[in-house]
Design an enzyme around this catalytic site. Structure first.
Site, PDB file in Angstrom:
ATOM      1  CB  THR A  36       3.902  19.797   4.867  1.00 51.10           C
ATOM      2  OG1 THR A  36       4.476  18.580   4.446  1.00 51.10           O
ATOM      3  CG2 THR A  36       2.534  19.530   5.432  1.00 51.10           C
TER       4      THR A  36
ATOM      5  CG  ASP B 276       7.602  16.843  -1.195  1.00 49.89           C
ATOM      6  OD1 ASP B 276       8.689  16.608  -0.636  1.00 49.89           O
ATOM      7  OD2 ASP B 276       6.544  16.276  -0.881  1.00 49.89           O
ATOM      8  CB  SER B 277      11.951  19.694   1.134  1.00 46.35           C
ATOM      9  OG  SER B 277      11.826  18.629   2.037  1.00 46.35           O
ATOM     10  CB  SER B 278      11.268  14.548  -1.558  1.00 47.93           C
ATOM     11  OG  SER B 278      10.693  14.365  -0.301  1.00 47.93           O
TER      12      SER B 278
ATOM     13  CB  THR C 271      28.527   7.026  14.681  1.00 41.33           C
ATOM     14  OG1 THR C 271      27.688   5.946  15.152  1.00 41.33           O
ATOM     15  CG2 THR C 271      27.989   8.338  15.239  1.00 41.33           C
TER      16      THR C 271
ATOM     17  CB  CYS D  45      24.934   5.866  16.973  1.00 41.14           C
ATOM     18  SG  CYS D  45      25.599   4.255  17.296  1.00 41.14           S
TER      19      CYS D  45
HETATM   20  N1  ASP Z   1       7.346  16.035   2.011  1.00 40.99           N
HETATM   21  C1  ASP Z   1       7.280  17.293   2.709  1.00 40.99           C
HETATM   22  C2  ASP Z   1       8.488  18.118   2.320  1.00 40.99           C
HETATM   23  O1  ASP Z   1       9.531  17.883   2.824  1.00 40.99           O
HETATM   24  C3  ASP Z   1       7.232  17.075   4.174  1.00 40.99           C
HETATM   25  C4  ASP Z   1       7.168  18.344   5.001  1.00 40.99           C
HETATM   26  O2  ASP Z   1       7.204  19.450   4.528  1.00 40.99           O
HETATM   27  O3  ASP Z   1       7.073  18.236   6.223  1.00 40.99           O
HETATM   28  O4  ASP Z   1       8.375  18.998   1.504  1.00 40.99           O
END
Ligand code: ASP
Length: 341
Positions: free
Chosen positions: A14, A58-60, A277, A279
């Site tokens: 982002t 995008d880090s996804s 876990t 949690c």
């Molecule tokens: N979707 C973005 C990413 O991880 C979110 C971010 O950078 O905060 O690249």
């Protein structure tokens, strides 16, 4: 010795995004534009060199080969810089930080990951403070030694150990949490380091391990899990390890089908199974309940207070090292980079 030079590596996220007018969604832009948006960098008393990965993401979209690329970049430039700042999307930052913490063996320079919740061009952006303080942390030396010789995540006034960190909020500037380990530093009017929580400078020679076993999966227990589902997973070809997110202090059902499937995976298929876990906070107490004891006696490893991110990447790292089954278990169950207590 410090030479006052920092290398900033841009991967996307982002922090460097703009709104695509056609779709209305955020997409990464290139690095030169990002630098133009932070004239303040010129005021820092460090020389900052920058490199960008070829196609910022995008880090996804991060994959293990990005971790290898980052480890290789750090290796290539290791001797020329005091420290490294990696600009990275927040979504998978905790995975990248965990992976790098294991891959960068005998790390004796700061590697600080940061990013932001709002793009750098946004009036209310959190990016500037995050970047500027990260650079300061990466360049902090005392008596010729780095103050933070480890992989950290700096976000919203806190420096956290990378392999202890999880993304905890998608909407607050305070996006990260280190549920089982206190911050390494806090930024306010002063930048305060908590030195007793920071790893010591290691004795050995720095080495970037660039192998990773990818056949490791994460399975989250839930009350509706079925024998068919679990059996499919265990019988998948090539699976080497399963990070099993269990209930509470490491508890799981005691149904015969469940325990037998776990035993079969461990004994007949040589799959390493790790108990962590689900949690947010706390650790595995394997023998507190019968439901935990039965699981452990099926041959599962104790993930103690590891985050899932750290458990996954630690296993990927260890499995790529040609170790015996016994050595993998013993290395897994002890802290290698301060990732578990
Ligand atoms: N979707 C973005 C990413 O991880 C979110 C971010 O950078 O905060 O690249």
């Amino acid at each position: 010795m410090s030479n006052n030079q920092i290398l900033m590596i841009y991967t996307g996220g982002t922090i460097g995004m703009y709104k695509d007018l056609k779709t209305g969604s955020l997409v990464p832009f290139d690095f030169d534009e990002l630098l133009d948006k932070i004239p303040e960098l010129q005021l820092i008393d460090k020389k900052i060199d920058t490199i960008s990965i070829e196609d910022p993401i995008d880090s996804s979209n991060v994959r293990p080969y990005h971790w290898i690329l980052l480890a290789e970049l750090i290796k290539e430039h290791y001797d020329n810089y005091d420290g490294f700042v990696i600009l990275h999307g927040s979504d998978t930052m905790a995975y990248t930080a965990s992976a790098l913490s294991f891959m960068l063996e005998n790390l004796s320079k700061p590697v600080i990951l940061t990013g932001s919740q709002l793009p750098i061009g946004d009036l209310r952006t959190d990016a500037k403070e995050n970047i500027i303080t990260s650079i300061q942390i990466a360049g902090s030396y005392e008596n010729g030694k780095p103050v933070v010789p480890e992989v950290g995540i700096y976000f919203e006034f806190k420096l956290l150990r990378g392999n202890r960190t999880v993304k905890a909020s998608s909407e607050h500037f305070n996006a990260f949490d280190s549920p089982n380990y206190l911050p390494l530093a806090q930024s306010g009017v002063e930048l305060n380091f908590f030195k007793n929580r920071i790893l010591p400078v290691p004795d050995g020679i720095f080495y970037a391990h660039t192998g990773l076993e990818q056949n490791v999966i994460v399975v989250k227990l839930h009350p509706a899990i079925t024998e068919t589902y679990l059996s499919h997973i265990i019988n998948l070809p090539r699976i080497k390890a399963i990070i099993l997110e269990t209930y509470g202090s490491g508890n799981a059902p005691v149904d015969d089908w469940f325990i037998n499937l776990i035993k079969d995976a461990v004994e007949n298929k040589s799959i390493h199974i790790i108990n962590v876990t689900q949690c947010q906070k706390g650790r595995i107490a394997p023998y507190k309940y019968e439901t935990g004891r039965r699981l452990m006696s099926a041959g599962v490893y104790n993930g103690k207070d590891l985050t899932t991110e750290a458990a996954l990447t630690k296993m990927m790292y260890l499995l790529s090292k040609n170790l015996s089954k016994k050595s993998i278990k013993s290395a897994f169950e002890r802290p290698l980079r301060g990732e578990m207590s």
